[in-house]
Design an enzyme around this catalytic site. Structure first.
Site, PDB file in Angstrom:
ATOM      1  N   TYR A  56      -7.586   6.005  -3.037  1.00  0.00           N
ATOM      2  CA  TYR A  56      -7.854   4.982  -2.216  1.00  0.00           C
ATOM      3  C   TYR A  56      -9.114   5.525  -1.382  1.00  0.00           C
ATOM      4  O   TYR A  56      -9.169   6.043  -0.298  1.00  0.00           O
ATOM      5  CB  TYR A  56      -6.675   4.794  -1.153  1.00  0.00           C
ATOM      6  CG  TYR A  56      -5.673   4.295  -2.007  1.00  0.00           C
ATOM      7  CD1 TYR A  56      -5.566   3.640  -3.289  1.00  0.00           C
ATOM      8  CD2 TYR A  56      -4.226   3.913  -1.082  1.00  0.00           C
ATOM      9  CE1 TYR A  56      -4.234   3.061  -3.969  1.00  0.00           C
ATOM     10  CE2 TYR A  56      -3.172   3.479  -1.869  1.00  0.00           C
ATOM     11  CZ  TYR A  56      -3.436   3.033  -3.151  1.00  0.00           C
ATOM     12  OH  TYR A  56      -2.173   2.516  -3.559  1.00  0.00           O
ATOM     13  N   LEU A 205       2.303  -9.714   0.082  1.00  0.00           N
ATOM     14  CA  LEU A 205       1.583 -10.734   0.750  1.00  0.00           C
ATOM     15  C   LEU A 205       0.409 -11.451  -0.414  1.00  0.00           C
ATOM     16  O   LEU A 205      -0.303 -12.266   0.019  1.00  0.00           O
ATOM     17  CB  LEU A 205       0.884 -10.489   2.015  1.00  0.00           C
ATOM     18  CG  LEU A 205       1.995  -9.979   2.924  1.00  0.00           C
ATOM     19  CD1 LEU A 205       1.078  -9.733   4.290  1.00  0.00           C
ATOM     20  CD2 LEU A 205       2.979 -11.081   3.422  1.00  0.00           C
ATOM     21  N   GLY A 206       0.760 -11.293  -1.669  1.00  0.00           N
ATOM     22  CA  GLY A 206      -0.043 -11.825  -2.559  1.00  0.00           C
ATOM     23  C   GLY A 206      -1.621 -11.637  -2.364  1.00  0.00           C
ATOM     24  O   GLY A 206      -2.343 -12.455  -2.513  1.00  0.00           O
ATOM     25  N   GLY A 208      -3.104 -11.193   0.538  1.00  0.00           N
ATOM     26  CA  GLY A 208      -3.758 -11.925   1.522  1.00  0.00           C
ATOM     27  C   GLY A 208      -3.591 -13.516   1.364  1.00  0.00           C
ATOM     28  O   GLY A 208      -3.882 -14.014   2.142  1.00  0.00           O
TER      29      GLY A 208
END
Length: 330
Positions: A56, A205-206, A208
């Protein structure tokens, strides 16, 4: 914040965690100061479960967490991952589950986090050249040394999980799961429940799309993870926004943020689900955390299902290249 079990030894964490991928800049630029505000807000909200990985931001996310903790890891349960390698110059990537590589990457992660052990260590992607039984022996060895507290896998199949559990205790499986990505319902969620394994949905949350203001693909710069993905490309994106607008109208009728409602829906999938929404801001995290207190009912679940039935989303969640390493099982 209510708690749920993350490890087979009974260790509990907040039932909503914080995904720290965005700290590394995958969804746009951020700063250490902004990330620290989000981590401080997590503590205030009772969110004590952090999820990160060595790749990340190529270590940036772990460094930011480490600089916030300053050696005191008692306030958070921390999960990190390894197995994906990337060439910073070419962008080429691959997977490595060999013992020496995983040990070396773990040591680097511990240094960046400023600790001598991590609570949960995930295999980010399976390297098919290494049998899962041999991989489990490596992980069990790290656990016996006290380097890791628990063992996890990301984006594996139920069949692989069963093979792993036959060798030793597996604590968690992480996969994408949300109102527009529901493949885990085809066996993974059920298998985890049967085996006592925590199921950790990422991107609940997909990426965004369930936020009050959805992302604008026109603003995605080169290198942005969502740029070019089928669900965020036309005509799919317009179709998806039309369906999501119905869900947001339902949320408005319930006087709740669509973020909160999406997280609450995820929690209702079973007592072993621990979603880890990712955000760079304290405000969005508060909306996520509110999902823990939302009074979900079977009636509301039915209304959500009526608005967003299984399979409603247009387009794949990944590009062809991004699918590499994700195990299929249906």
């Amino acid at each position: 914040m209510k708690q749920r079990q993350i490890r087979q030894d009974g260790k509990l964490v907040s039932e909503i965690g914080l995904g720290c991928w965005s700290f590394g800049g995958s969804y746009g630029p951020t700063t250490e100061k902004e990330a620290h505000r989000t981590l401080a807000a997590a503590l205030d909200l009772g969110v004590d479960f952090l999820d990160t990985a060595n790749v990340y931001g190529m270590g940036v996310s772990e460094k930011i967490i480490g600089s916030f903790l300053k050696g005191d890891t008692s306030r958070f349960t921390i999960a990190t991952k390894a197995a994906i390698w990337r060439d910073p110059d070419t962008g080429k990537r691959g997977f490595n589950n060999k013992a020496d590589y995983l040990r070396d990457e773990l040591e680097k992660s511990l240094t960046r986090l400023g600790t001598d052990h991590v609570d949960l260590y995930y295999i980010h992607r399976r390297d098919q050249e290494v049998e899962v039984e041999d991989l489990m022996e490596t992980l069990l060895g790290l656990k016996a040394e006290g380097k890791i507290g628990g063992i996890g896998f990301s984006e594996i199949s139920p069949a692989t999980l069963r093979r792993a559990v036959a060798v030793g205790s597996v604590d968690a499986v992480q996969s994408e799961y949300s109102l527009w990505t529901r493949q885990p319902e085809l066996g993974m969620i059920q298998t985890c429940a049967e085996l006592g394994v925590a199921f950790v949905p990422f991107s609940p949350l997909g990426r965004g799309v369930f936020a009050p203001v959805p992302p604008d693909p026109a603003t995605f710069e080169d290198g942005h993870f969502r740029k070019g993905t089928p669900r965020f490309s036309e005509p799919n994106f317009t179709y998806n926004l039309q369906k999501i607008s119905e869900f947001k109208a339902l949320a408005a009728d319930l006087n709740v943020s669509p973020i909160t409602l999406a997280v609450a829906w995820c929690l209702a999938g079973g007592p072993h689900l621990i979603p880890i929404p990712g955000t760079r801001t304290a405000g969005h995290l508060a909306e996520c955390a509110a999902g823990s207190a939302f009074p979900m009912t079977s009636e509301i679940m039915g209304k959500i299902e009526g608005v967003l039935p299984v399979g409603w989303a247009h387009g794949d969640r990944y590009t062809h290249d991004q699918w590499v390493g994700v195990e299929g099982y249906c």
